[in-house]
Design a protein around this motif. Structure first.
Motif, PDB file in Angstrom:
ATOM      1  N   UNK A 255       0.834  -1.211   0.000  1.00 10.24           N
ATOM      2  CA  UNK A 255       0.000   0.000   0.000  1.00 10.24           C
ATOM      3  C   UNK A 255       0.864   1.256   0.000  1.00 10.24           C
ATOM      4  N   UNK A 256       1.925   1.264   0.804  1.00  7.32           N
ATOM      5  CA  UNK A 256       2.791   2.441   0.866  1.00  7.32           C
ATOM      6  C   UNK A 256       3.462   2.690  -0.482  1.00  7.32           C
ATOM      7  N   UNK A 257       3.882   1.613  -1.152  1.00  6.32           N
ATOM      8  CA  UNK A 257       4.535   1.765  -2.460  1.00  6.32           C
ATOM      9  C   UNK A 257       3.570   2.353  -3.487  1.00  6.32           C
ATOM     10  N   UNK A 258       2.337   1.868  -3.491  1.00  7.58           N
ATOM     11  CA  UNK A 258       1.351   2.382  -4.452  1.00  7.58           C
ATOM     12  C   UNK A 258       1.052   3.858  -4.204  1.00  7.58           C
ATOM     13  N   UNK A 259       0.842   4.228  -2.950  1.00  8.09           N
ATOM     14  CA  UNK A 259       0.533   5.632  -2.638  1.00  8.09           C
ATOM     15  C   UNK A 259       1.711   6.525  -2.998  1.00  8.09           C
ATOM     16  N   UNK A 260       2.920   6.084  -2.664  1.00  3.13           N
ATOM     17  CA  UNK A 260       4.103   6.898  -2.987  1.00  3.13           C
ATOM     18  C   UNK A 260       4.255   7.059  -4.497  1.00  3.13           C
ATOM     19  N   UNK A 261       4.087   5.995  -5.233  1.00  7.09           N
ATOM     20  CA  UNK A 261       4.201   6.058  -6.690  1.00  7.09           C
ATOM     21  C   UNK A 261       3.190   7.045  -7.280  1.00  7.09           C
TER      22      UNK A 261
ATOM     23  N   UNK B  85       6.251  -0.224  -9.285  1.00 10.90           N
ATOM     24  CA  UNK B  85       5.852  -0.700  -7.970  1.00 10.90           C
ATOM     25  C   UNK B  85       6.777  -1.773  -7.404  1.00 10.90           C
ATOM     26  N   UNK B  86       7.126  -2.750  -8.207  1.00  8.43           N
ATOM     27  CA  UNK B  86       7.983  -3.815  -7.705  1.00  8.43           C
ATOM     28  C   UNK B  86       9.312  -3.271  -7.200  1.00  8.43           C
ATOM     29  N   UNK B  87       9.857  -2.302  -7.915  1.00  9.91           N
ATOM     30  CA  UNK B  87      11.118  -1.697  -7.498  1.00  9.91           C
ATOM     31  C   UNK B  87      10.978  -0.931  -6.194  1.00  9.91           C
ATOM     32  N   UNK B  88       9.862  -0.202  -6.016  1.00  7.65           N
ATOM     33  CA  UNK B  88       9.650   0.551  -4.782  1.00  7.65           C
ATOM     34  C   UNK B  88       9.541  -0.393  -3.583  1.00  7.65           C
TER      35      UNK B  88
ATOM     36  N   UNK C 286      -4.583   3.762 -11.694  1.00  3.63           N
ATOM     37  CA  UNK C 286      -3.907   2.643 -11.043  1.00  3.63           C
ATOM     38  C   UNK C 286      -4.253   2.627  -9.557  1.00  3.63           C
ATOM     39  N   UNK C 287      -4.305   3.790  -8.948  1.00  8.95           N
ATOM     40  CA  UNK C 287      -4.687   3.895  -7.537  1.00  8.95           C
ATOM     41  C   UNK C 287      -6.122   3.426  -7.334  1.00  8.95           C
ATOM     42  N   UNK C 288      -7.033   3.910  -8.170  1.00  8.58           N
ATOM     43  CA  UNK C 288      -8.459   3.622  -7.998  1.00  8.58           C
ATOM     44  C   UNK C 288      -8.804   2.168  -8.282  1.00  8.58           C
ATOM     45  N   UNK C 289      -7.893   1.441  -8.912  1.00  8.27           N
ATOM     46  CA  UNK C 289      -8.116   0.009  -9.125  1.00  8.27           C
ATOM     47  C   UNK C 289      -8.000  -0.770  -7.817  1.00  8.27           C
ATOM     48  N   UNK C 290      -7.358  -0.170  -6.809  1.00  7.18           N
ATOM     49  CA  UNK C 290      -7.126  -0.887  -5.549  1.00  7.18           C
ATOM     50  C   UNK C 290      -7.720  -0.177  -4.332  1.00  7.18           C
ATOM     51  N   UNK C 291      -8.024   1.105  -4.458  1.00 13.05           N
ATOM     52  CA  UNK C 291      -8.463   1.884  -3.289  1.00 13.05           C
ATOM     53  C   UNK C 291      -9.829   2.511  -3.540  1.00 13.05           C
ATOM     54  N   UNK C 292     -10.582   2.673  -2.463  1.00 11.65           N
ATOM     55  CA  UNK C 292     -11.839   3.428  -2.475  1.00 11.65           C
ATOM     56  C   UNK C 292     -11.604   4.793  -1.868  1.00 11.65           C
ATOM     57  N   UNK C 293     -12.090   5.825  -2.530  1.00 12.35           N
ATOM     58  CA  UNK C 293     -11.910   7.189  -2.032  1.00 12.35           C
ATOM     59  C   UNK C 293     -12.974   7.518  -0.992  1.00 12.35           C
TER      60      UNK C 293
END
Length: 436
Positions: A251-257, A314-317, A424-431
């Protein structure tokens, strides 16, 4: 909603320990880690459906519950005398029993109205206002509590505890201990006062360093990742290097990206250096280990840096985060010496002053037992760490079921418009979904 809500303060008073603090406990020495931290009160709000489901007059119930909380807080402070004291320079807290701040407030709307559409500005009304200005550090409360009673019988308890004295683990231990004292259920949370100053001796050169944290205006958003989406995200970010990433890593990697991409879109610059500072609980990384319920600041930071020429993926982060934590763990005690901390803070200050590096701070309260808190009227409906202190801060907490993650992020208003549209964010998170 901010215009609809009215929070009326009914009572405000200092709460002192129920018995005087013994002379040998009247001075709480700061450790080096305490000294480095800015003067900042860490807020958390716990929401409960009802303190008393009876049909009695709600104002009477609120007054009785408020008095119960006051009395139990007074008893609890005998175990945490530093929380009722005052800072003396940046070297110690004088445990002088001046007390913690207790506020009783009434809220003119039902609790469900806040929970269905959480709003950070509204939630700020439910936590005590800090008096830790640069002119008042020596007189500021270490602990402040605001008990908010809703017209429906619901209650929200806002707690602000000085980061000079407590990390996420300590705050959780304190609130759980206070709750068990209130409910008279018998304290399962043993309080282990630990003299951190003997392990990380304070430095006289930092005696005058006690400036409040600078707060930069920002837009704040709330994201929720449920268990199924986290499983899909972990599958996506796993690699040969990190085959089974944790929830927090993914989750942290996705948000940072997505935040880095939002900054690039907002600024029009394709390449920009970015650094993420994360915090690590050092209790189990020291030799010998410290108990998990040891009181104080037992956390330090690590850094992950993305150079301008690096592709953001993402994988790299996730791999970089895992590597940084592994390196921290391997050299934990060496990183916590005076010389190492000076180098680290100097590097951070250079990054900040350069203006060419985007600095993020990531913090996770996941797996701390905030949802186990029970004052006698059940566990929380929602636990919220929403009063984001400054821009570029990412704060993660568990969802109530313990399997999902709730994230709060602060960016500039323009950056946030790009961030919240990231597919990409919205595919995994709800706002900002309902909290109930």
């Amino acid at each position: 909603m901010n215009k609809e809500i009215k929070v009326e303060v009914i009572r405000k008073e200092p709460v002192k320990p129920s018995t005087p603090t013994p002379n040998h406990l009247r001075s709480y020495k700061f450790s080096l880690l305490d000294q480095i931290l800015p003067v900042y009160n860490t807020p958390v709000v716990l929401f409960f459906s009802s303190s008393n489901p009876s049909t009695d007059d709600p104002h009477t119930i609120a007054s009785q519950t408020s008095q119960l909380l006051t009395n139990s807080l007074s008893q609890t402070l005998t175990k945490f005398p530093q929380f009722a004291g005052r800072i003396r320079e940046n070297l110690s807290v004088e445990c002088n029993d001046e007390g913690a701040d207790f506020i009783e407030a009434r809220v003119n709307i039902p609790l469900s109205k806040i929970l269905k559409k959480p709003d950070p500005e509204t939630i700020k009304l439910l936590i005590p206002k800090s008096n830790a200005t640069k002119y008042e550090v020596a007189t500021a409360y270490m602990l402040a509590v605001q008990a908010n009673f809703f017209e429906c019988g619901g209650i929200a308890i806002g707690v602000c505890l000085s980061h000079k004295l407590a990390d996420a683990s300590t705050i959780s231990t304190f609130i759980n201990y206070w709750a068990e004292t209130t409910s008279e259920s018998g304290n399962k949370f043993e309080i282990l006062q630990f003299d951190s100053s003997s392990l990380f001796p304070p430095h006289d050169s930092l005696a005058s360093r006690q400036s409040p944290m600078e707060v930069e205006e920002s837009a704040v958003t709330r994201l929720v990742f449920d268990a199924s989406r986290i499983a899909a995200l972990k599958s996506k970010v796993g690699s040969a290097i990190v085959k089974n990433p944790t929830r927090v890593e993914a989750v942290m990697a996705l948000i940072w990206k997505c935040a880095m991409e939002a900054k690039r879109s907002s600024s029009g610059r394709d390449h920009h250096c970015s650094v993420m500072y994360g915090s690590v609980n050092i209790r189990k990384r020291l030799v010998p280990n410290l108990p998990e319920n040891s009181i104080g600041n037992h956390a330090w930071i690590y850094a992950v840096k993305i150079e301008p020429e690096n592709e953001i993926e993402l994988q790299g982060l996730v791999s970089l985060h895992r590597k940084a934590i592994a390196e921290f763990t391997e050299s934990c005690e060496e990183r916590l010496t005076w010389e190492a901390i000076c180098r680290h803070t100097s590097e951070m200050n250079d990054f900040i002053k350069s203006g060419d590096i985007d600095i993020f701070i990531g913090t996770s309260w996941c797996r701390f037992p905030y949802y186990e808190v029970n004052f006698g009227w059940g566990k929380p409906l929602w636990v919220c760490k929403a009063a984001i202190a400054t821009k570029n801060l990412v704060a993660l907490t568990d969802t109530r079921d313990g399997d999902g993650i709730e994230a709060w992020l602060a960016l500039s208003a323009e950056e946030m418009t790009f961030f919240e549209r990231n597919q990409e964010l919205l595919a995994f998170a709800s706002l900002n979904p309902s909290a109930i």
